[in-house]
Write a protein that holds these residues in place. Sequence first.
Motif, mmCIF file in Angstrom:
data_model
loop_
_atom_site.group_PDB
_atom_site.id
_atom_site.type_symbol
_atom_site.label_atom_id
_atom_site.label_comp_id
_atom_site.label_asym_id
_atom_site.label_seq_id
_atom_site.Cartn_x
_atom_site.Cartn_y
_atom_site.Cartn_z
ATOM 1 N N MET A 243 -3.976 6.771 -0.215
ATOM 2 C CA MET A 243 -3.313 5.480 -0.108
ATOM 3 C C MET A 243 -3.826 4.614 -1.253
ATOM 4 O O MET A 243 -5.010 4.646 -1.588
ATOM 5 C CB MET A 243 -3.600 4.807 1.233
ATOM 6 C CG MET A 243 -2.985 3.417 1.381
ATOM 7 S SD MET A 243 -3.228 2.679 3.028
ATOM 8 C CE MET A 243 -1.933 3.505 3.965
ATOM 9 N N TYR A 244 -2.914 3.811 -1.848
ATOM 10 C CA TYR A 244 -3.245 3.008 -3.018
ATOM 11 C C TYR A 244 -3.090 1.520 -2.714
ATOM 12 O O TYR A 244 -2.142 1.105 -2.053
ATOM 13 C CB TYR A 244 -2.338 3.371 -4.196
ATOM 14 C CG TYR A 244 -2.375 4.832 -4.556
ATOM 15 C CD1 TYR A 244 -3.269 5.317 -5.500
ATOM 16 C CD2 TYR A 244 -1.506 5.730 -3.934
ATOM 17 C CE1 TYR A 244 -3.305 6.666 -5.818
ATOM 18 C CE2 TYR A 244 -1.540 7.081 -4.244
ATOM 19 C CZ TYR A 244 -2.442 7.543 -5.190
ATOM 20 O OH TYR A 244 -2.470 8.875 -5.489
ATOM 21 N N PHE A 245 -4.017 0.738 -3.239
ATOM 22 C CA PHE A 245 -3.925 -0.718 -3.126
ATOM 23 C C PHE A 245 -3.102 -1.214 -4.319
ATOM 24 O O PHE A 245 -3.643 -1.573 -5.363
ATOM 25 C CB PHE A 245 -5.329 -1.323 -3.122
ATOM 26 C CG PHE A 245 -5.351 -2.803 -2.885
ATOM 27 C CD1 PHE A 245 -4.954 -3.332 -1.675
ATOM 28 C CD2 PHE A 245 -5.793 -3.677 -3.872
ATOM 29 C CE1 PHE A 245 -4.986 -4.700 -1.450
ATOM 30 C CE2 PHE A 245 -5.832 -5.038 -3.664
ATOM 31 C CZ PHE A 245 -5.422 -5.560 -2.451
ATOM 32 N N TRP A 246 -1.776 -1.225 -4.156
ATOM 33 C CA TRP A 246 -0.889 -1.631 -5.247
ATOM 34 C C TRP A 246 -0.963 -3.126 -5.511
ATOM 35 O O TRP A 246 -0.872 -3.575 -6.647
ATOM 36 C CB TRP A 246 0.544 -1.226 -4.906
ATOM 37 C CG TRP A 246 1.528 -1.390 -6.021
ATOM 38 C CD1 TRP A 246 1.803 -0.502 -7.029
ATOM 39 C CD2 TRP A 246 2.408 -2.510 -6.237
ATOM 40 N NE1 TRP A 246 2.783 -0.994 -7.853
ATOM 41 C CE2 TRP A 246 3.168 -2.231 -7.393
ATOM 42 C CE3 TRP A 246 2.626 -3.713 -5.561
ATOM 43 C CZ2 TRP A 246 4.135 -3.109 -7.888
ATOM 44 C CZ3 TRP A 246 3.575 -4.595 -6.064
ATOM 45 C CH2 TRP A 246 4.325 -4.296 -7.209
ATOM 46 N N LEU B 12 0.824 -1.207 0.000
ATOM 47 C CA LEU B 12 0.000 0.000 0.000
ATOM 48 C C LEU B 12 0.861 1.261 0.000
ATOM 49 O O LEU B 12 1.182 1.816 1.055
ATOM 50 C CB LEU B 12 -0.907 0.000 1.235
ATOM 51 C CG LEU B 12 -1.802 -1.232 1.386
ATOM 52 C CD1 LEU B 12 -2.045 -1.552 2.848
ATOM 53 C CD2 LEU B 12 -3.127 -1.015 0.662
ATOM 54 N N PRO B 13 1.261 1.759 -1.167
ATOM 55 C CA PRO B 13 1.960 3.043 -1.218
ATOM 56 C C PRO B 13 1.008 4.167 -0.790
ATOM 57 O O PRO B 13 -0.209 4.088 -1.023
ATOM 58 C CB PRO B 13 2.340 3.185 -2.695
ATOM 59 C CG PRO B 13 2.167 1.829 -3.283
ATOM 60 C CD PRO B 13 1.098 1.161 -2.491
ATOM 61 N N ASP C 205 -7.616 4.437 -2.691
ATOM 62 C CA ASP C 205 -7.820 4.140 -4.106
ATOM 63 C C ASP C 205 -7.470 2.678 -4.362
ATOM 64 O O ASP C 205 -6.322 2.265 -4.187
ATOM 65 C CB ASP C 205 -6.939 5.068 -4.948
ATOM 66 C CG ASP C 205 -7.239 4.985 -6.440
ATOM 67 O OD1 ASP C 205 -7.798 3.961 -6.875
ATOM 68 O OD2 ASP C 205 -6.907 5.940 -7.160
ATOM 69 N N PHE C 206 -8.469 1.896 -4.795
ATOM 70 C CA PHE C 206 -8.248 0.480 -5.070
ATOM 71 C C PHE C 206 -7.515 0.236 -6.388
ATOM 72 O O PHE C 206 -7.142 -0.889 -6.688
ATOM 73 C CB PHE C 206 -9.586 -0.266 -5.103
ATOM 74 C CG PHE C 206 -10.043 -0.753 -3.765
ATOM 75 C CD1 PHE C 206 -9.541 -1.917 -3.227
ATOM 76 C CD2 PHE C 206 -10.993 -0.052 -3.043
ATOM 77 C CE1 PHE C 206 -9.965 -2.385 -1.997
ATOM 78 C CE2 PHE C 206 -11.426 -0.504 -1.813
ATOM 79 C CZ PHE C 206 -10.911 -1.671 -1.286
ATOM 80 N N VAL C 207 -7.320 1.284 -7.175
ATOM 81 C CA VAL C 207 -6.595 1.180 -8.448
ATOM 82 C C VAL C 207 -7.267 0.167 -9.366
ATOM 83 O O VAL C 207 -6.744 -0.910 -9.650
ATOM 84 C CB VAL C 207 -5.111 0.821 -8.233
ATOM 85 C CG1 VAL C 207 -4.357 0.913 -9.557
ATOM 86 C CG2 VAL C 207 -4.471 1.750 -7.214
ATOM 87 N N GLY C 208 -8.428 0.504 -9.835
ATOM 88 C CA GLY C 208 -9.179 -0.371 -10.716
ATOM 89 C C GLY C 208 -10.621 -0.473 -10.261
ATOM 90 O O GLY C 208 -10.931 -0.201 -9.085
ATOM 91 N N GLY C 209 -11.489 -0.876 -11.174
ATOM 92 C CA GLY C 209 -12.912 -0.871 -10.859
ATOM 93 C C GLY C 209 -13.557 -2.235 -10.792
ATOM 94 O O GLY C 209 -14.737 -2.363 -11.087
ATOM 95 N N ALA D 29 -9.875 -8.579 6.261
ATOM 96 C CA ALA D 29 -9.219 -8.041 7.455
ATOM 97 C C ALA D 29 -8.074 -7.096 7.078
ATOM 98 O O ALA D 29 -7.856 -6.059 7.720
ATOM 99 C CB ALA D 29 -8.694 -9.181 8.327
ATOM 100 N N LEU D 30 -7.332 -7.434 6.021
ATOM 101 C CA LEU D 30 -6.241 -6.575 5.556
ATOM 102 C C LEU D 30 -6.768 -5.218 5.093
ATOM 103 O O LEU D 30 -6.203 -4.164 5.443
ATOM 104 C CB LEU D 30 -5.491 -7.250 4.410
ATOM 105 C CG LEU D 30 -4.479 -8.341 4.773
ATOM 106 C CD1 LEU D 30 -4.018 -9.056 3.513
ATOM 107 C CD2 LEU D 30 -3.282 -7.740 5.500
ATOM 108 N N ILE D 31 -7.833 -5.216 4.309
ATOM 109 C CA ILE D 31 -8.371 -3.955 3.801
ATOM 110 C C ILE D 31 -8.910 -3.104 4.939
ATOM 111 O O ILE D 31 -8.687 -1.874 4.979
ATOM 112 C CB ILE D 31 -9.476 -4.215 2.753
ATOM 113 C CG1 ILE D 31 -8.882 -4.892 1.520
ATOM 114 C CG2 ILE D 31 -10.158 -2.902 2.365
ATOM 115 C CD1 ILE D 31 -7.831 -4.070 0.796
#
Length: 336
Positions: free
Chosen positions: A244-247, A237-238, A281-285, A263-265
């Motif tokens: 914050m982004y879910f890389w 997660l950068p 931002d989950f980076v994608g839909g 649990a991680l999210i």
Amino acid sequence: MLRLQRVEPAAALHADRATYPDRLIFHTPEWLAFVAESRHAEPVLATVRDGSATVGHFTGLLTRHYGLRVLGSPMAGWTTSYLGFNLLPGVSRREALRALPGFAFGELGCAHLEVRDRGATEADVAGLGLRWDAAPTAVIDLSPDEDALFGAMASACRRNVRKAAKSGVIIEEADPDPVFADEFYDQLRDVFAKQNLVPTYSVERVRSLIRHLGPAGRITLLRARDADGRCIATAVLPWYHRTMYFWGGASYREHQHLRPNEALIWHALRAAKARGVTEFDFVGGNSYKAKYGTTEVAVPWARQSRWPLVAHLRNAAQRGFALKQRATARLTLTHP
């Protein structure tokens, strides 16, 4: 009329870029160094000029495909969500995008360019001669308190978070080191194997990301352990400024019944709030992300080629990559 002028990277330049309200982690020196290393690309920084005044900045990287120069801001496969522009409030993104092809094909001598700008809308790219796709992303506004964020999740998602806790799943923040990269990548291989595929990048990509962002404190690494202390899931997660982004996230299939991913999210959302971040931002839909209470945002991914043949080569390369990935997967899964 806006125009772009290439400039050399310098401390003062990066300091100025860091004052823009639309800045993202992808515009930072650390991220550019990561992409340059992992993709063998050359960073390109430019100021956006309105007459003699600087009204913004552009970020991209130069690479080569089939011997042709390509400007990516970013390119698909770079595991980089957005680049594009940083602009002062009130400066037209459409006019900045209008100036980009002349800069790419003229000053830089490129044959192809691609751009995905987080602040751009479909109206900004329409009618400029750019081919584009909506490329939506799923985001969560972190302004509400934790109870409201948890309540916005689907009821099944909330149950899974509680189930993970009752099953003894513990989430911990990991040190930014190669050990974590190896754990994440081993789990990622298992995720792809479920679809008879292999990961689209090597473990060195993960190590490079951690190596460049870790010292700057711009990455959060999460590890889920089961009741016996085994690492069963991970998340990369950068984060920077407001987002914050879910890389990347991965887990072993045999332990997914413990619900470590949810649990991680949930831990990531709370960790982001604790760092003063206001958006996740989950980076994608992908549709599965909706259960976390997301809102879909369309972010156009635009491209233009100098000659029609280049566009055909680009599309052929994408199809070839997909075929190669499946072929590699068959060999790997048959002869591990």
